[in-house]
Design an enzyme around this catalytic site. Structure first.
Site, PDB file in Angstrom:
ATOM      1  N   GLY A 146      -6.453  28.912  48.328  1.00  0.00           N
ATOM      2  CA  GLY A 146      -5.205  28.160  48.319  1.00  0.00           C
ATOM      3  C   GLY A 146      -4.132  28.793  47.457  1.00  0.00           C
ATOM      4  CB  ALA A 151       0.817  35.553  52.226  1.00  0.00           C
ATOM      5  CG  ASP A 194       1.702  31.001  52.042  1.00  0.00           C
ATOM      6  OD1 ASP A 194       1.934  30.004  51.331  1.00  0.00           O
ATOM      7  OD2 ASP A 194       0.904  30.989  52.990  1.00  0.00           O
TER       8      ASP A 194
HETATM    9  C1  GLA Z   1      -0.468  27.327  53.605  1.00  0.00           C
HETATM   10  C2  GLA Z   1       0.507  27.906  54.606  1.00  0.00           C
HETATM   11  C3  GLA Z   1       1.954  27.691  54.159  1.00  0.00           C
HETATM   12  C4  GLA Z   1       2.225  26.236  53.809  1.00  0.00           C
HETATM   13  C5  GLA Z   1       1.133  25.710  52.866  1.00  0.00           C
HETATM   14  C6  GLA Z   1       1.245  24.223  52.631  1.00  0.00           C
HETATM   15  O1  GLA Z   1      -0.414  28.043  52.406  1.00  0.00           O
HETATM   16  O2  GLA Z   1       0.247  29.280  54.768  1.00  0.00           O
HETATM   17  O3  GLA Z   1       2.833  28.137  55.167  1.00  0.00           O
HETATM   18  O4  GLA Z   1       2.360  25.435  54.942  1.00  0.00           O
HETATM   19  O5  GLA Z   1      -0.166  25.956  53.367  1.00  0.00           O
HETATM   20  O6  GLA Z   1       2.412  23.901  51.969  1.00  0.00           O
END
Ligand code: GLA
Length: 432
Positions: A146, A151, A194
């Site tokens: 998380g 990314a 992200d």
């Molecule tokens: C993930 C997704 C983001 C966003 C978050 C929740 O990290 O990659 O684009 O939607 O969840 O805020």
């Protein structure tokens, strides 16, 4: 990489971390360590603005002093040769080999992010004559947690390939290249939170990204409130508490299901006003239309829409609280956002909710919420700097009581981390 537990994080990356990565690449490429560049891509947190990026909302973001390091040297022949500090095997292909999107999410592995970066650049018309020989390393135990390690990895490969091929791309365009990796190559229908965090963050500022207009803006923390700075440092720390549940987000359907529900709610509300041909995103629904017609939505869609519109208000209030340096108000909004993710967006599992509730009881904590999508990984909290270690110990002990089995699989030094804000992704050249 070494993580300091319950203590102030050292500068990131440390010289030892850079040296280790450079030595690996020198060995793989037969070059000297003095020729190895290192991309440093920090992990990100999102204090406010959860799950509204894919609906064109305004989100907030910040990076932390932990992340991905990719040491690399360009390869003239186009060879891509990579090893990883966390995953087995060696990845070999040529930058000119044409890449196709992944069809089955179960096939996603660490190679996918490299191939995805090549795919994004190829489909955007860039000619990749050169490849990279490199070694990639994240913080042990923090992938799929998380913090948006995926990314960070994708961006690291993009920056290295662009550098090797002498391609200059501004950060906003790199956001879209990484989005291509996630949306088109991996099949995750996420937004640009992200990538924006990783490519645009500035230390001391909260980054805002308007995901509809694609315009970032910044708010500096409490400039006028000197009492919030201790010895020249911020008076707060970021606490990350790990649930022990990890999985790769694109492999789970939950995320895309929620995106589809938000779009269905948007379509229903737009149709009421005769705008059924508008793009079905909640940012295109006027808040007054939502208020007037929310009762017509199915129960699940009504909850998703409520999360979107209430989160949008929290982001606006959070900007004001941040600028005033009012961490009590800012933290309160973060906790309300966490509650909305649980009750309205319904993305947290039992363990994540336990962790969120423990964080709220920890000494010195201003506010807490899930760090990323909430389906797994970690929760974050903003905590008074002088209570950070005590709070970390409290959370470590209390969560272990609730989930002894899960906790037994998390290395002791990775259960709760005390972190500080960082800046954006960068290439560190030899000699620096
Ligand atoms: C993930 C997704 C983001 C966003 C978050 C929740 O990290 O990659 O684009 O939607 O969840 O805020």
């Amino acid at each position: 990489m070494v993580v300091s537990e319950g203590k102030t994080a050292p500068a990131w990356p440390t010289n030892e971390e850079l040296d280790a990565v450079r030595k690996k690449v020198a060995l793989m490429s037969q070059k000297s360590t003095g020729e190895v560049n290192v991309v440093a891509c920090p992990y990100r947190i999102c204090p406010l603005g959860a799950h509204i990026d894919h609906q064109g909302g305004v989100v907030t973001a910040m990076t932390i002093k932990y992340g991905i390091l990719l040491g690399f040297v360009p390869s003239e022949s186009g060879q891509i040769l990579l090893q990883s500090g966390q995953f087995e095997g060696e990845l070999k292909f040529n930058s000119k080999d044409s890449q196709k999107p992944i069809e089955n999410p179960e096939d996603i592995n660490w190679e996918s992010y490299t191939r995805g970066a090549v795919y994004a650049l190829q489909t955007s018309g860039y000619d990749l004559q050169k490849g990279i020989i490199g070694f990639v390393s994240g913080v042990e135990g923090l992938d799929s947690s998380g913090l948006s390690s995926s990314a960070a990895v994708g961006i690291a490969y993009l920056l290295a390939l662009e550098y090797a091929n002498n391609i200059i791309i501004p950060p906003l365009d790199n956001i879209y290249l990484d989005k291509l990796i996630e949306n088109s190559y991996l099949g995750l229908e996420n937004g640009i939170l992200d990538q924006s965090a990783i490519l645009l963050s500035r230390s001391g500022y909260l980054t805002f990204m308007d995901c509809k207009t694609k315009e970032p803006f910044y708010t500096r923390f409490a400039e006028q409130n000197k009492s919030l700075h201790i010895n020249g440092e911020f008076g707060f720390k970021i606490l990350l508490a790990f649930s022990g549940i990890r999985h790769n987000l694109p492999k789970k359907r939950g995320y895309n299901t929620r995106v589809a529900e938000c779009k269905a709610a948007a379509h229903a509300l737009l149709s009421v006003k005769g705008y059924e041909n508008s793009e079905a995103l909640l940012c295109n629904v006027d808040p007054s239309t939502y208020e007037a017609h929310k009762g017509k939505l199915d129960e699940n869609l009504a909850k998703r829409a409520e999360h979107y519109f209430s989160e949008t208000k929290r982001v606006a209030k959070g900007r004001d609280a941040w600028a005033r340096g009012n961490l009590e108000d800012f933290g309160q909004l973060i906790s309300e956002s966490g509650r909305s993710s649980i009750d309205k967006y319904e993305c947290g599992g039992k363990e994540m909710i336990q962790l969120y509730e423990i964080l709220l009881k920890a000494p010195g904590v201003y506010g807490a919420r899930f760090s990323g999508a909430g389906f797994r990984g970690c929760c974050l909290a903003f905590v008074a700097a002088d209570h950070a270690d005590e709070a970390a110990e409290f959370v470590r002990t209390e969560y272990e009581k609730e989930q002894p089995e899960l906790v037994s699989h998390i290395p002791h030094d990775k259960r709760v981390l005390v972190c500080e804000p960082d800046g954006s992704a960068r290439i560190i050249f030899p000699g620096i």
